[in-house]
Structure formats: structure tokens, C-alpha cells
Design an enzyme around this catalytic site. Structure first.
Site, mmCIF file in Angstrom:
data_model
loop_
_atom_site.group_PDB
_atom_site.id
_atom_site.type_symbol
_atom_site.label_atom_id
_atom_site.label_comp_id
_atom_site.label_asym_id
_atom_site.label_seq_id
_atom_site.Cartn_x
_atom_site.Cartn_y
_atom_site.Cartn_z
ATOM 1 N N ILE A 562 40.837 32.585 35.362
ATOM 2 C CA ILE A 562 40.403 32.825 36.936
ATOM 3 C C ILE A 562 40.728 34.339 37.050
ATOM 4 C CG2 ILE A 562 41.218 30.531 37.649
ATOM 5 C CD1 ILE A 562 43.832 31.661 38.685
ATOM 6 N N GLY A 563 41.015 34.995 36.068
ATOM 7 C CA GLY A 563 41.151 36.358 36.258
ATOM 8 C C GLY A 563 41.676 37.287 35.208
ATOM 9 N N SER A 564 41.728 38.529 35.359
ATOM 10 C CA SER A 564 42.314 39.386 34.063
ATOM 11 C C SER A 564 42.888 40.472 34.823
ATOM 12 C CB SER A 564 41.180 39.595 33.222
ATOM 13 O OG SER A 564 40.037 40.343 33.751
ATOM 14 N N GLY A 565 43.644 41.343 34.293
ATOM 15 C CA GLY A 565 44.242 42.451 34.551
ATOM 16 C C GLY A 565 44.535 43.462 33.601
ATOM 17 N N PHE A 567 47.252 43.953 31.638
ATOM 18 C CA PHE A 567 47.988 43.637 30.438
ATOM 19 C C PHE A 567 47.708 42.100 30.238
ATOM 20 C CE2 PHE A 567 50.196 47.175 31.889
ATOM 21 C CZ PHE A 567 50.455 48.022 30.858
ATOM 22 N N GLY A 568 46.720 41.421 30.422
ATOM 23 C CA GLY A 568 46.355 40.039 30.284
ATOM 24 C C GLY A 568 45.539 39.287 31.048
ATOM 25 N N LYS A 587 50.030 34.002 34.475
ATOM 26 C CA LYS A 587 49.343 35.335 33.863
ATOM 27 C C LYS A 587 49.971 35.202 32.257
ATOM 28 C CE LYS A 587 49.422 40.140 34.809
ATOM 29 N NZ LYS A 587 49.851 41.277 35.998
ATOM 30 N N ASP A 683 49.245 50.188 43.085
ATOM 31 C CA ASP A 683 47.994 49.820 42.394
ATOM 32 C C ASP A 683 47.489 49.108 43.525
ATOM 33 O OD1 ASP A 683 45.803 49.875 40.966
ATOM 34 O OD2 ASP A 683 46.573 48.155 39.549
#
Length: 901
Positions: A562-565, A567-568, A587, A683
Site C-alpha cells: 500500500i506504499g513505500s518509503g 527504507f522499505g 512496514k 520530513d
């Protein structure tokens, strides 16, 4: 002196119930109004005809009376209890009482003399039951004001003594509660003497506490600073607390600036004020002072704590409180049975020790587990008694403590919480709870009398005690020698991986299987950890710990991303454990080097210990060697950028956008000012603001957060953040403070108003909404602000469905946040207050925002070597030298700033 003459009113009461059912027929009687003069004496039966009232305030809002509290059901004497009290006249609610053992009997006399007020026995040899302290001058009058204040005055009308300075269980609207002064609950509605709960005002917070050892030991069970509806406005020391019709406020020393504020959920249209009352159950209530319904109970408009299971004793000692939609219910833990009197006792026939038994030899205590998913109210606010030690050490600490009746142990952080003096109720449904153990004794271990069983023969002593003791010592010595030799041999190998036997785990007989599995996981994690950092990191207060297998099953093999950032990736999952079933976001941290490990531990420490309605909750974590995962609560609408920027998505309506602005501001304000140590997010961007379909707004992704103590300078060694939101100080080697987050939030506010990225091409690539082809929007917003054309600032997709006054407020606040000089930006607490309307919006200094126009025209600072058209693309092209002190980082490539994310 005419104004000081007694005023009288005729009070006619037809039939007044009195005592144990007796009825007295009343006649009209004159009651003094506002003033009463010495000498004056009365007993409780002197004023049957006026229901005990002997003094009224000017408008009869309050009355002083000998108050009949009724018969205490817990007492055997079946006698009504009478108290000298100040009452709210319409509802007959006591708001102040002369307490400390002052139940008035027939022989007790209330006296007003030149020396003050006193409750005494006519017998000359008897002591005073209660009296005002020694006064600096003779008393000329007793005065009752319409504020509810009872005061003794001297001949010059100066106050010698006031009930406002010595509150009991109530805080009236015009009455400030000073730091260090307490509100104390009554024992019951029929016994107004001091009970076991208190409201304490410290220089940083307002706390509700429970007395566990006759007033010498207290446990906190609610704090204003952690209430979801509270907002912190400053870091000033708390001086006083007040309440009015809209909410309650903690004030600084000047009496004007708020430190914390909490708004009541349902404002009253008539503006009737509210009083605060600490009831006998330990709950703090705000009651509306309405005079429309005589003798009616005052309505409750707010209460804390909100949940019944958050109180110390909703179900008696060791009772298990389970929250429900129609109120809470009480039962006993699985290993306990119910007493005939309603309490809980061990089901195996063991005895719960009395406090005296815990120090009586021999200390042959057993420990019975309460089971998993059972929490204790005080652990939410208590600091661990020890951290970093194994469970047996916690058990031994309790066994050696005469006041300890049990303990809770959290394996993930190795934290030990002792239950001293008295145990309250438990609650079910806490997935983050530690496992509790209650000290028990065999039935025969209670102290017995003399006789044959009280003496031991010589043979029993030798063979029953001495020989086993010597054998145990010898065996222990042999085991110790073998362990030392094994450890020395292990240290000589100098390998990166640790040997599995380097640490021991001693299990209690009643230790749960999950607790034991946690121990083996930690050992396995040490064996698998190949990052070169062999030191174990202990962080007290961490949330629940999951195994990798549990999270793999919950996410169906990490199927639904459902998402990414940086570091993962984030996956949707569903926990199936009945004790903690919920939809979660997992996460999964990828490619963690030494920096990644630090970010992971930082995120656990920050989110796990920061609790606010506008911060995403960390439900748990997994740490098995290189496998490191975080488990968050699930926000089903995703991130703000998905709702705001995608062309296919329906546009957020203006009220929703205002809710996002206010909620996100409150979350950041809590990080900056509401925690023990200041937390910088570093951030702030729409991708890190999450929404749900119930209007929830939560700040997420603390992986780049920086913990700061007040004495730290705030300098960072590594640039952090995302292009488009970085403050100027990141590129000028200036100190990085919380004002960097304020700048980023200002950029986010403009994007919320416009409905698109501040800096992008007009092609609408990547599914982004492309309602216009403007360039650098902050420059455009500045010009429209100067022209007063706020309608033109709003997202065109709203087609005029926006409150222009609110748009003006948001734009002004955003521009104040974007001042190039960090010192000119407001604090997040001020930003929050300006957005929710409790403070007037600031006026930006437009002459200091000219650098935004330079970026809008594509000018750059050639000294920085950074071009406006970075790798990430730009709405404008570079050209010519600029005079700004730093380059337009809003369009600098993320690769240039902080490497791959």
C-alpha cells in the site's frame, strides 16, 4: 454600614424529608443574604425549616448550609451524615465542605466568632473537630459571594480566609487552582471526608492520582498532556488551572498565556459556566451550572478518564474490567475465581497475602500469571522499577520487597513494574501490555498460632533444611564454574557471531509460552545479526513484539503493498489473534546498513513513546536479526498526497482540508512541545500525513526524526528531508531547529489550499491533478495575498466551495511559516492555535519573502552550485544570477540532497 446590614428572604418549604424517613413541617424563616456577623452558633437541627441553609449569596446562586448527605450504605449505624458545606442552590450540589473528620452530630456546634469559624463540641474538654487557622485580625463578617466563595472579612473588608484557597473536591468557574494545591475526592456521596483520589497540578501538567498507602504513595492514571483533546501552546511553567463554559486551561504565571488547553466537546448555547468536580470513583467531571431545573442533577459535559476501565478500581482489586459499547463489565482473570463477596481469588486454593504476610518468614511465595492481553492502568504512566534485566530478577525484586504484591514484566524492553501496597483493577484488551504475576501463598502459609506445628525437631532441621541447602550451594558452585569456563572459551574465539549459550534464561514454572518464545527470539536475533553491532539496545516502554512468522501470515506473504518509503515498503495486514485482532499497516525495512539500523531504532523509540490523537500509533515491531518490521494502525484512506493530488480522485472538500490543516498542526505541535524531549520530524510532507474515513488525521513516518534535549544546539551532520519542503537552513550550515519543520509545514499548507504540488510541470504526469499550469505556487500565493485575492488561491476543482475567511487565515499562516529567517517563523503551538481560530492569524512580512519571487522567476544563487532545474524537474528554468542567500531547494533533486530514499 447600610450595605453591611442583614438582608433577609422568606424561605417557605412545605415538607422536608429529614434523617431516616422522619418528616418535619416547615414554617417561613428569615435567612441572611451575603453577610453573617459574629457571634453566631447553630447545630444541624436548628434549621430544619430552611433545609439546613443559614446563609445565601446575593442572587441565591449558592448557599451555606448544614448539609444532610444521607445514610452511608457501607456504614452499620444507619444514621444520616451532616456536613458544613457550600451548596449550589438549584441542584443542592456541595462545592466546598469543611472536611477532615467533621461529620456533624447532634452535639456538635458550628460557631462564627471573632477568631473565625469552628466546629466544636460544647464540652469544654473536647477538641475542635475543625476550625479555620489563626487569623491576622478579628473577624467582622462572614461573606458568601455569587461565585461560591466563602470568605471571612476584617473591619476593613479585607479577606482573612477564603474557601477558594482551600478547595475540597470542586473547582468553580471563578476559582483558580494553583500549582501545588490539590482537589481531593470524597469517600462517597454520603461521606464527604477526603477519599483516595486527587487532582494534582504540577509545573508541567495536571494529574489524576490514586493513593495506595494511606496517602504516602500515589499512582497516576490520567494526565492532561496525554488526553487526545488537549493542545499544548507553550513550554512555560504551569502556574494555575481554570475552567469556564468552553474548556479547561493550564495557565502561565502571567494568568493569560495558556500552557495546555482542552475544549469541551459540546459548547452550551446559553454560555452557562462549568465547574470541575472530582467524584468518589476518581473521575474528573465538568458539570454545567444550569439553573433552569431546580433539584435536578447537573449535566456532565466532559469527563476524564473517558473509559471506565481506565479508573483504578472500576471492578475492585484484581477484577478484570472489559470495555464495551454499553459500558464496562467485570469478571476475574482465567486463573482466578470469584469470591462470594464479589472479589477475585486464585482458583487453585492459594491465598493472596496480606501486606503483613509479605514480610513474615519464611518467604515461600508463588507467583500466578494473569495471562496475556491483560493490562494495568498505572503502567501507562509509570516508569519501570528496573530495565534491562531478565524476568527472574524482576520476580526476585518483588519477593524481597515487603510492600510488593505482584509485578508486570514487559519482555520486549525487559522492563519491570512492581505493584506496591495495593492492587487495583485490571483491564482486558491491551495488545501492548506486559504480562502480570500476582504473589500468592499456600493456604497453610498464612501465619498460624502455637502448638505442635509451630516447632521443628532437630532431625527435621538437619534433613529438611540444612542438607538441601548445602547441596544447593555445591550444585550452584559447580554450575557457576562451568559457566565461567564456557564464557572464557567463547571469548577466545573472537568471532562476530555470538555463541548461543552466552546468555541464560531462567523460566518460572508459570511463565507463558509466548514469553519463553520471546527469549529464544532474542538469542536467535543475536546470532543472525550481521550488522557488526553486537551491543544489545534496550529501550524501555516499547510496544508489543511480533515474530516474523506472525507478520508474514498477517500480510499473506507481504502480498498487498500500500506504499513505500526510503527504507522499505508498507503492506496491508490483518492480525488474527483474538486478543489483538485488527487491520494494520506493516512496514518492512529493506537493505538496512548501520544508518538504517539507527533509523529503525529511532522510529521505534519515538513513535512507541509518543501518544497523541494526531500521531499514528505504533502497535508493535519485529526484530529478528536483519528482519526488522514496524506494525502501525491502519489508515484506510492512505496518505494526503493520494487524496489531494491524484486526478482520478474526488477533490477534498474545504472542511476536510481545514481538518487536515488543524490536525496535522496539532500533531507536530505535540512533537515539538508536548514530549519530554523535543522531537523534530524532519520530513514533513503530504506523503507523511495519513487519513481515515472517520476524519482522522495523523502524522506518520518518524524514521528521520531527531530527538533533542533543550541544551542541544540542534545541528545535524546529515541533510534530511524531501525536495520541495526543505528549509533554507539545510543549505546554509545554520543550526537546524524545530523551525525547519515549521517551514515544511508552511509548504504543505499551500499545497492543501491549491490542491497540487508547489513545484511541478504543468503536464500532470504520474496521475497528478493538473488544473492549471502555474509555475512556483508559493510565489503566486504571495502576490495574491498582497492583492487580497484569496478566492484565486483556492483549488479550482472546488468551484468556489471554500470559506474565503478560512482560506485567508491558512494562507497568512503558511506565509508566516515560510520566512527565510527561522527566528521569524512562529512555533508549531502558535501555528496550531492560529489555524483552529483560538488565536488571531499572524501577518507575514512580505518584504522578507521576496526570495519566493526569485524562485518563481527561475533565479538562482550561483555560489551554491545548485541549479533550479534539478534532476527532479522544475516549473522554471535557470538563468541569471540571483541575490537570494540560498538556492531553490524546492526543485533540487532528492539524489543531490540525501541520496536514495
Amino acid at each position: 454600614m447600610a450595605a453591611l446590614l442583614l438582608l433577609v428572604v422568606a424561605v417557605a418549604i412545605a415538607i422536608v424529608p429529614w434523617g431516616g424517613g422522619a418528616v418535619a413541617v416547615a414554617v417561613a424563616r428569615e435567612v441572611p443574604v451575603e453577610y453573617l456577623y459574629p457571634p453566631f452558633n447553630l447545630t444541624y437541627f436548628h434549621f430544619l425549616d430552611t433545609n439546613g441553609v443559614f446563609l445565601l449569596s446575593r442572587n441565591a446562586t449558592f448557599s451555606a448550609a448544614v448539609y444532610n448527605a444521607g445514610v452511608d450504605p457501607s456504614s452499620d449505624d444507619n444514621q444520616s451524615r451532616f456536613f458544613f458545606s457550600v451548596l449550589h442552590s438549584a441542584s443542592r450540589t456541595p462545592v466546598w465542605t469543611a472536611t477532615a473528620g467533621t461529620t456533624i452530630l447532634q452535639s456538635i456546634v458550628l460557631s462564627l466568632t471573632a477568631q473565625g469559624l469552628a466546629l466544636s463540641d460544647p464540652d469544654p474538654a473536647a477538641d475542635y473537630a475543625w476550625s479555620t487557622p489563626r487569623l491576622r485580625a478579628p473577624v467582622a463578617a462572614l461573606r458568601l459571594l455569587d461565585t461560591g466563595e466563602l470568605a471571612l472579612l476584617d473591619a476593613a473588608n479585607a479577606t482573612l480566609w477564603s474557601s477558594f484557597d482551600r478547595p475540597t473536591d470542586t473547582l468553580l468557574p471563578a476559582q483558580p487552582l494553583l500549582a501545588g494545591v490539590l482537589l481531593t475526592s470524597p469517600v462517597s456521596d454520603q461521606d464527604l471526608n477526603p477519599g483516595a483520589y486527587r487532582l494534582m497540578l504540577t509545573d508541567t501538567d495536571a494529574l489524576l492520582q490514586w493513593a495506595t498507602n494511606n496517602g504516602s504513595s500515589f499512582l497516576t492514571y490520567w494526565a492532561l498532556s496525554t488526553d487526545p483533546n488537549s493542545v499544548q501552546d507553550s513550554n512555560a511553567a504551569v502556574h494555575s488551572m481554570t475552567a469556564n463554559s468552553s474548556g479547561l486551561y493550564l495557565l502561565a504565571a502571567n494568568g493569560r498565556d495558556t500552557v495546555f488547553r482542552l475544549r469541551f466537546p459540546s459548547p452550551d448555547a446559553n454560555g452557562d459556566p462549568c465547574l470541575l468536580k472530582l467524584d468518589s470513583s476518581g473521575r474528573l467531571r465538568a458539570l454545567r451550572l444550569s439553573t433552569t431545573s431546580p433539584r435536578a442533577t447537573l449535566p456532565t459535559v466532559w469527563a476524564a478518564p473517558t473509559g471506565g476501565c481506565d479508573l483504578p478500581l472500576p471492578c475492585r482489586s484484581l477484577g478484570l474490567c472489559t470495555p464495551g459499547t454499553n459500558g464496562s463489565s467485570c469478571s476475574c482473570p482465567d486463573a482466578f475465581s470469584t469470591y462470594s463477596t464479589g472479589g477475585c481469588a486464585p482458583a487453585d486454593g492459594s491465598a493472596l497475602p496480606l501486606l503483613a504476610d509479605t514480610c513474615a518468614p519464611p518467604p515461600n511465595f508463588n507467583y500466578m500469571t494473569l495471562g496475556e492481553g491483560i493490562g494495568y492502568f498505572a503502567n501507562k504512566f509509570a516508569s519501570p522499577d528496573t530495565s534491562g534485566e531478565e524476568l527472574p530478577a524482576c520476580r526476585n525484586l518483588c519477593s524481597a520487597n515487603c510492600s510488593c504484591l505482584g509485578f508486570f514484566y514487559r519482555n520486549s524492553s525487559k522492563s519491570c513494574f512492581l505493584l506496591n501496597y495495593r492492587i487495583g483493577s485490571l483491564f482486558r484488551g491491551d495488545s501492548d501490555a506486559a504480562v502480570g504475576f500476582i504473589k500468592t501463598l499456600p493456604p497453610a502459609s498464612r501465619r498460624q498460632g502455637g502448638g505442635k506445628g509451630s516447632s521443628l525437631s532437630f532431625i527435621t532441621i538437619v534433613f529438611g533444611i540444612a542438607l538441601p541447602t548445602v547441596a544447593a550451594v555445591l550444585i550452584g558452585f559447580v554450575v557457576y564454574v562451568m559457566w565461567v569456563k564456557s564464557r572464557q572459551a567463547s571469548n577466545k574465539k573472537k568471532k562476530k557471531k555470538k555463541q548461543g549459550g552466552s546468555r541464560s534464561w531462567f523460566k518460572l514454572p508459570m511463565l507463558s509460552s509466548q514469553q519463553a518464545s520471546y527469549a529464544s527470539e532474542e538469542q536467535q536475533g543475536e546470532e543472525d545479526d550481521g550488522d557488526g553491532d553486537g551491543d544489545e539496545v534496550l529501550i524501555p516502554g516499547l510496544p508489543a513484539r511480533f515474530t516474523y512468522a506472525e507478520l508474514e501470515e498477517a500480510t499473506e506473504g507481504f502480498k498487498s503493498q500500500i506504499g513505500s518509503g526510503g527504507f522499505g515498503c508498507v503492506y496491508r495486514g490483518e492480525l488474527t489473534d483474538p486478543e489483538r485482532s485488527a487491520v494494520v499497516a506493516v512496514k518492512r525495512m529493506n537493505n538496512l546498513g548501520s544508518q538504517g539500523r539507527r533509523e529503525f531504532l529511532t522510529e521505534m523509540a519515538v513513535i512507541g513513546n509518543a501518544h497523541h490523537v494526531n500521531l499514528v500509533k505504533l502497535r508493535g515491531f519485529c526484530a529478528e536479526g536483519a528482519r526488522q518490521l514496524l506494525v502501525y494502525e491502519y489508515m484506510n484512506r492512505g496518505s494526503l498526497d493520494q487524496c489531494l493530488f491524484r486526478a482520478a480522485a474526488a477533490p477534498l472538500e474545504w472542511p476536510e482540508r481545514m481538518g487536515v490543516c488543524v490536525g496535522a498542526a496539532r500533531g507536530l505541535a505535540y512533537l515539538h512541545a508536548g514530549c519530554t524531549r523535543k522531537i523534530l520530524h524532519c520530513d514533513v510532507k503530504p506523503e507523511n500525513i495519513l487519513l481515515d474515513d472517520r476524519g482522522g488525521v495523523k502524522i506518520a513516518d518518524f524514521g528521520l526524526a531527531k530527538l533533542m534535549s533543550p541544551e542541544q544546539s540542534g545541528l545535524f551532520t546529515t541533510m534530511r528531508g524531501t525536495r520541495g519542503y526543505l528549509a533554507p537552513e539545510w543549505l546554509t550550515n545554520a543550526p537546524i531547529t524545530d523551525k525547519a519543520d515549521v517551514y515544511s509545514f508552511g509548504m504543505v499548507l499551500l499545497e492543501i489550499v491549491r490542491g497540487r504540488k508547489n513545484c511541478r510541470s504543468g503536464k500532470g504526469s504520474g496521475g497528478e491533478a493538473s488544473s492549471d499550469s502555474d509555475g512556483y505556487f508559493p510565489a503566486m500565493a504571495l502576490e495574491l495575498h498582497e492583492q487580497g485575492q484569496y478566492e484565486a488561491v483556492v483549488d479550482q476543482r472546488l468551484e468556489g466551495r471554500a470559506d474565503v475567511a478560512q482560506v485567508e487565515r491558512v494562507v497568512r499562516v503558511a506565509l508566516c511559516c515560510l520566512h527565510e529567517d527561522a527566528a521569524l517563523r512562529p512555533a508549531m503551538t502558535t501555528v496550531s492555535a492560529m489555524l483552529d481560530g483560538s488565536m488571531e492569524a499572524g501577518v507575514p512580512r512580505t518584504e522578507l519573502l521576496d526570495y519566493l519571487r526569485l524562485y518563481g522567476r527561475g533565479l538562482v544563487d550561483v555560489r551554491s552550485g545548485l541549479h533550479a532545474a534539478g534532476k527532479g524537474g522544475s516549473d522554471f528554468t535557470s538563468g541569471g544570477a540571483g541575490s537570494s542567500s540560498w538556492s531553490p531547494t524546492s526543485c533540487v533533486s532528492a539524489q543531490q540532497l540525501s541520496g536514495p530514499r
